[in-house]
Design an enzyme around this catalytic site. Structure first.
Site, PDB file in Angstrom:
ATOM      1  N   GLU A  13       0.972  -1.138   0.018  1.00 33.92           N
ATOM      2  CA  GLU A  13       0.175  -0.033  -0.016  1.00 33.92           C
ATOM      3  C   GLU A  13       0.874   1.389  -0.006  1.00 33.92           C
ATOM      4  O   GLU A  13       1.865   1.384   0.612  1.00 33.92           O
ATOM      5  CB  GLU A  13      -0.934   0.153   1.309  1.00 33.92           C
ATOM      6  CG  GLU A  13      -1.771   0.953   1.444  1.00 33.92           C
ATOM      7  CD  GLU A  13      -2.348   1.132   2.626  1.00 33.92           C
ATOM      8  OE1 GLU A  13      -3.419   1.852   3.043  1.00 33.92           O
ATOM      9  OE2 GLU A  13      -2.060   0.113   3.529  1.00 33.92           O
ATOM     10  N   LYS A  70      -9.796   1.863  -2.757  1.00 35.56           N
ATOM     11  CA  LYS A  70     -10.277   1.359  -1.302  1.00 35.56           C
ATOM     12  C   LYS A  70     -11.506   1.541  -0.843  1.00 35.56           C
ATOM     13  O   LYS A  70     -11.814   3.063  -0.862  1.00 35.56           O
ATOM     14  CB  LYS A  70      -8.992   1.771  -0.129  1.00 35.56           C
ATOM     15  CG  LYS A  70      -9.292   0.988   1.218  1.00 35.56           C
ATOM     16  CD  LYS A  70      -8.359   1.291   2.092  1.00 35.56           C
ATOM     17  CE  LYS A  70      -8.459   0.681   3.559  1.00 35.56           C
ATOM     18  NZ  LYS A  70      -7.507   1.324   4.523  1.00 35.56           N
ATOM     19  N   CYS A 121      -5.157  -2.803   3.111  1.00 35.40           N
ATOM     20  CA  CYS A 121      -4.749  -2.634   4.229  1.00 35.40           C
ATOM     21  C   CYS A 121      -6.061  -3.472   5.245  1.00 35.40           C
ATOM     22  O   CYS A 121      -6.075  -4.709   4.901  1.00 35.40           O
ATOM     23  CB  CYS A 121      -4.758  -1.366   4.778  1.00 35.40           C
ATOM     24  SG  CYS A 121      -4.097  -1.036   6.576  1.00 35.40           S
TER      25      CYS A 121
END
Length: 199
Positions: A13, A70, A121
């Site tokens: 990320e 995301k 994440c």
């Protein structure tokens, strides 16, 4: 990795801290996928200052580019919830809290390597978030994460342990790249097939 036969290379990320896809350095990253003949999955911000996204980009050896934004943002890390009531927090924290906007849809990329489902994440610890991707016929869950802010605590170990359950639930491989956390390949039975330690 490419010299050893890797066909998919995953960076963590925010590994590419460039917002502008026309930045020459971005072109270098895209060229890397082409020159190595691999699929390169990298984390990078995307979008404007008004609506930035925490994104993952799949760069193909043929020049094709896919993007996932995301969807489940981390409260007080990637955005301030109830901004109207808590907007004053930016006055206190400065720019310590990012102002990302959530993505709209789950993504599954069809590749010669299988159907890759990216999660960023802590999305990898959310059963409903990953299930949606496997309902979309995903074969492999790919988790890009930045565990740097956890520091020398048990949290990076816990983060991997929780993500491992997603592999078991869906009987699928999990490929995980962490910048300072634990990078790993998890088998469908939950066994850690390969890993790199903290830091």
């Amino acid at each position: 990795a490419a010299r050893q036969g890797a066909r998919l290379i995953v960076w963590p990320e925010t590994a590419v801290p460039l917002h502008d896809p026309d930045d020459p350095r971005w072109l270098d990253v895209r060229r890397l996928a082409r020159d190595l003949g691999v699929h390169l999955l990298v984390g990078a911000p995307h979008g404007t200052d008004e609506a930035p996204h925490n994104s993952a980009f799949l760069l193909g050896p043929d020049g094709a580019v896919g993007r996932y934004d995301k969807r489940r943002l981390l409260p007080f890390g990637e955005y301030v919830p109830w901004r109207g009531a808590l907007g004053f927090l930016h006055l206190v924290t400065g720019d310590a809290i990012s102002r990302f906007s959530p993505g709209a849809e789950a993504v599954v990329w069809a590749t010669p390597l299988g159907r890759l489902a990216p999660v960023i994440c802590y999305e990898a610890i959310l059963p409903a978030e990953t299930r949606e991707r496997f309902l979309g016929d995903a074969d492999v869950l790919v988790n890009l994460t930045n565990d740097a802010w956890f520091g020398p605590t048990p949290v990076p170990v816990q983060h991997l342990a929780l993500a491992t359950f997603r592999a078991v639930e869906h009987r699928a491989w999990l490929v995980r790249a962490a910048n300072s956390g634990i990078s790993a390949v998890v088998a469908p039975d939950g066994r850690i097939a390969a890993s790199l330690p903290l830091d």
